[in-house]
Design a protein around this motif. Structure first.
Motif, short mmCIF file in Angstrom:
data_model
loop_
_atom_site.label_atom_id
_atom_site.label_comp_id
_atom_site.label_asym_id
_atom_site.label_seq_id
_atom_site.Cartn_x
_atom_site.Cartn_y
_atom_site.Cartn_z
N MET A 1 0.84 -1.19 0.00
CA MET A 1 0.00 0.00 0.00
C MET A 1 0.87 1.24 0.00
N SER A 2 0.56 2.14 -0.89
CA SER A 2 1.35 3.35 -1.03
C SER A 2 0.71 4.52 -0.30
N ALA A 3 -0.57 4.41 -0.04
CA ALA A 3 -1.26 5.50 0.66
C ALA A 3 -2.56 4.96 1.24
N VAL A 4 -3.03 5.62 2.27
CA VAL A 4 -4.33 5.26 2.84
C VAL A 4 -5.02 6.52 3.33
N THR A 5 -6.27 6.66 2.90
CA THR A 5 -7.10 7.74 3.41
C THR A 5 -8.02 7.17 4.47
N LEU A 6 -8.01 7.78 5.61
CA LEU A 6 -8.79 7.31 6.75
C LEU A 6 -9.96 8.24 7.01
N GLU A 7 -11.08 7.63 7.34
CA GLU A 7 -12.26 8.40 7.75
C GLU A 7 -12.76 7.81 9.05
N ALA A 8 -12.87 8.64 10.06
CA ALA A 8 -13.42 8.20 11.35
C ALA A 8 -14.63 9.06 11.64
N ILE B 1 -11.81 7.61 21.56
CA ILE B 1 -10.58 7.75 20.78
C ILE B 1 -10.40 6.53 19.90
N ALA B 2 -10.12 6.76 18.64
CA ALA B 2 -9.83 5.68 17.71
C ALA B 2 -8.41 5.86 17.21
N VAL B 3 -7.58 4.87 17.46
CA VAL B 3 -6.19 4.88 16.98
C VAL B 3 -6.06 3.84 15.88
N VAL B 4 -5.54 4.27 14.75
CA VAL B 4 -5.29 3.34 13.64
C VAL B 4 -3.82 2.93 13.72
N GLN B 5 -3.59 1.63 13.60
CA GLN B 5 -2.24 1.11 13.73
C GLN B 5 -1.87 0.26 12.53
N THR B 6 -0.56 0.13 12.32
CA THR B 6 -0.06 -0.78 11.29
C THR B 6 0.98 -1.69 11.92
N SER B 7 1.37 -2.72 11.22
CA SER B 7 2.34 -3.67 11.76
C SER B 7 3.32 -4.09 10.68
N PHE B 8 4.56 -4.39 11.12
CA PHE B 8 5.60 -4.84 10.21
C PHE B 8 6.05 -6.28 10.49
N ASP B 9 5.40 -6.89 11.48
CA ASP B 9 5.82 -8.24 11.86
C ASP B 9 4.64 -9.20 11.97
N LYS C 1 -14.01 12.89 10.80
CA LYS C 1 -12.62 13.35 10.68
C LYS C 1 -11.90 12.51 9.65
N VAL C 2 -11.00 13.14 8.92
CA VAL C 2 -10.28 12.44 7.85
C VAL C 2 -8.80 12.73 7.95
N ALA C 3 -8.02 11.81 7.40
CA ALA C 3 -6.58 11.98 7.34
C ALA C 3 -6.06 11.15 6.17
N ASN C 4 -4.92 11.54 5.65
CA ASN C 4 -4.30 10.78 4.57
C ASN C 4 -2.85 10.48 4.93
N LEU C 5 -2.45 9.26 4.70
CA LEU C 5 -1.08 8.83 4.98
C LEU C 5 -0.46 8.31 3.71
N ALA D 1 -17.40 4.58 13.49
CA ALA D 1 -16.99 3.87 12.29
C ALA D 1 -15.65 4.41 11.84
N VAL D 2 -14.73 3.51 11.50
CA VAL D 2 -13.43 3.89 10.97
C VAL D 2 -13.21 3.11 9.67
N ARG D 3 -13.02 3.83 8.59
CA ARG D 3 -12.82 3.18 7.29
C ARG D 3 -11.52 3.63 6.68
N ALA D 4 -10.95 2.77 5.86
CA ALA D 4 -9.69 3.06 5.22
C ALA D 4 -9.78 2.79 3.72
N SER D 5 -9.43 3.79 2.95
CA SER D 5 -9.34 3.61 1.50
C SER D 5 -7.87 3.39 1.18
N VAL D 6 -7.54 2.17 0.83
CA VAL D 6 -6.15 1.75 0.69
C VAL D 6 -5.79 1.67 -0.80
N ARG D 7 -4.67 2.22 -1.14
CA ARG D 7 -4.21 2.14 -2.55
C ARG D 7 -2.72 2.08 -2.61
#
Lengths: 133, 127
Positions: free
Chosen positions: A32-39, A51-59, A79-83, A127-133
């Motif tokens: 994934m090169s980017a993710v737009t989050l909507e909470a 509080i909603a925390v979005v996390q990722t993992s490498f292991d 609320k929205v954010a883009n990573l 609700a927390v959604r992620a648009s992953v691309r």
């Protein structure tokens, strides 16, 4: 990436207090090169903080790293954010997010949401959604 | 060809797209978690099918888990930590199927497993 799309990281009714309730992860997101989050919090009554925390993992989901933190109180809000994964990122020590912010440029192969709430909410949904691309 | 592949091939040829919906919350605070699935729908059961649990006006629906797996529906669920948990991919009673634009409630859900693998889901929708 192999599996772009919109995924639901969390969709739950908020009632009694939650102590870092981890939701099952969305996996298979390698590349994934980017993710737009909507909470979004649809607020009813009562409660104090959510509080909603979005996390990722490498292991493979053994260890999780915060990448976005959304804070809500006693009002409906979206609320929205883009990573993004692209671009160089200077070396920095990791620390969990303690305020509403993002940690950009850090994306593994999976995402999950962790929900914490205080007080007793009624008729309230997060609700927390992620648009992953 | 696996059981799932065979079912997917049959549904691709002769099925229709329906929306499987899990509604979280109520009223203005409700949230929809949707996935479009390919389904076989036998619509408005006739008198000949008034046997068993299928009554007139109900739809018999068959889906495979393929689209559910791809979308990872119904998304993140609270991790209970329990050793044995029901498969979250299997729809539940009172989930909604939107068939040709009409919302129908699930009255019966029957997951079919072969050698421990979910290969098919039979459902009855009504309402």
């Amino acid at each position: 990436m192999d599996n772009p799309g919109v995924y639901t990281l969390a969709a739950l009714g908020i009632t009694t207090a939650l102590a870092a309730s981890a939701q099952t992860p969305i996996t298979g997101l390698a590349g994934m090169s980017a993710v737009t989050l909507e909470a979004s919090l649809a607020y009813g009554s009562g409660g104090s903080t959510c509080i909603a925390v979005v996390q990722t993992s490498f292991d493979g989901g053994t260890t999780w790293r915060d990448v976005a933190r959304f804070e809500f109180a006693t009002a409906s809000a979206v609320k929205v954010a883009n990573l993004q994964a692209a671009g160089a990122k200077a070396i920095a020590s990791y620390s969990a997010l303690s305020t509403e912010t993002v940690l950009d440029g850090v994306l593994g192969d999976r995402l999950r949401a962790v929900v914490t709430s205080t007080g007793i909410y009624a008729n309230t949904t997060l609700a927390v959604r992620a648009s992953v691309r | 060809m696996s059981d799932i592949d065979a079912l997917d091939e049959a549904l691709a040829a002769a099925g229709e797209d329906v929306i499987l919906r899990r509604i979280v919350g109520t009223g203005t605070a409700s949230v929809n978690v949707d996935v479009t699935v390919r389904a076989s729908v036998r619509r408005d059961a006739t008198a000949m099918e008034l046997v068993g649990t299928l009554a007139q006006g109900e739809d018999a629906v068959i889906i495979s888990p393929t689209q559910i797996d791809a979308a990872q529906w119904p998304g993140g669920q609270p991790e209970s930590g329990a050793v044995h948990q029901p498969d979250p991919r299997v729809p539940r009673i009172n989930d909604t199927l939107i068939i040709q634009g009409r919302p129908r409630k699930l009255k019966m859900v029957q997951p079919i497993l072969v050698d421990g693998e979910l290969v098919r889901i039979n459902m009855v929708a009504a309402g």
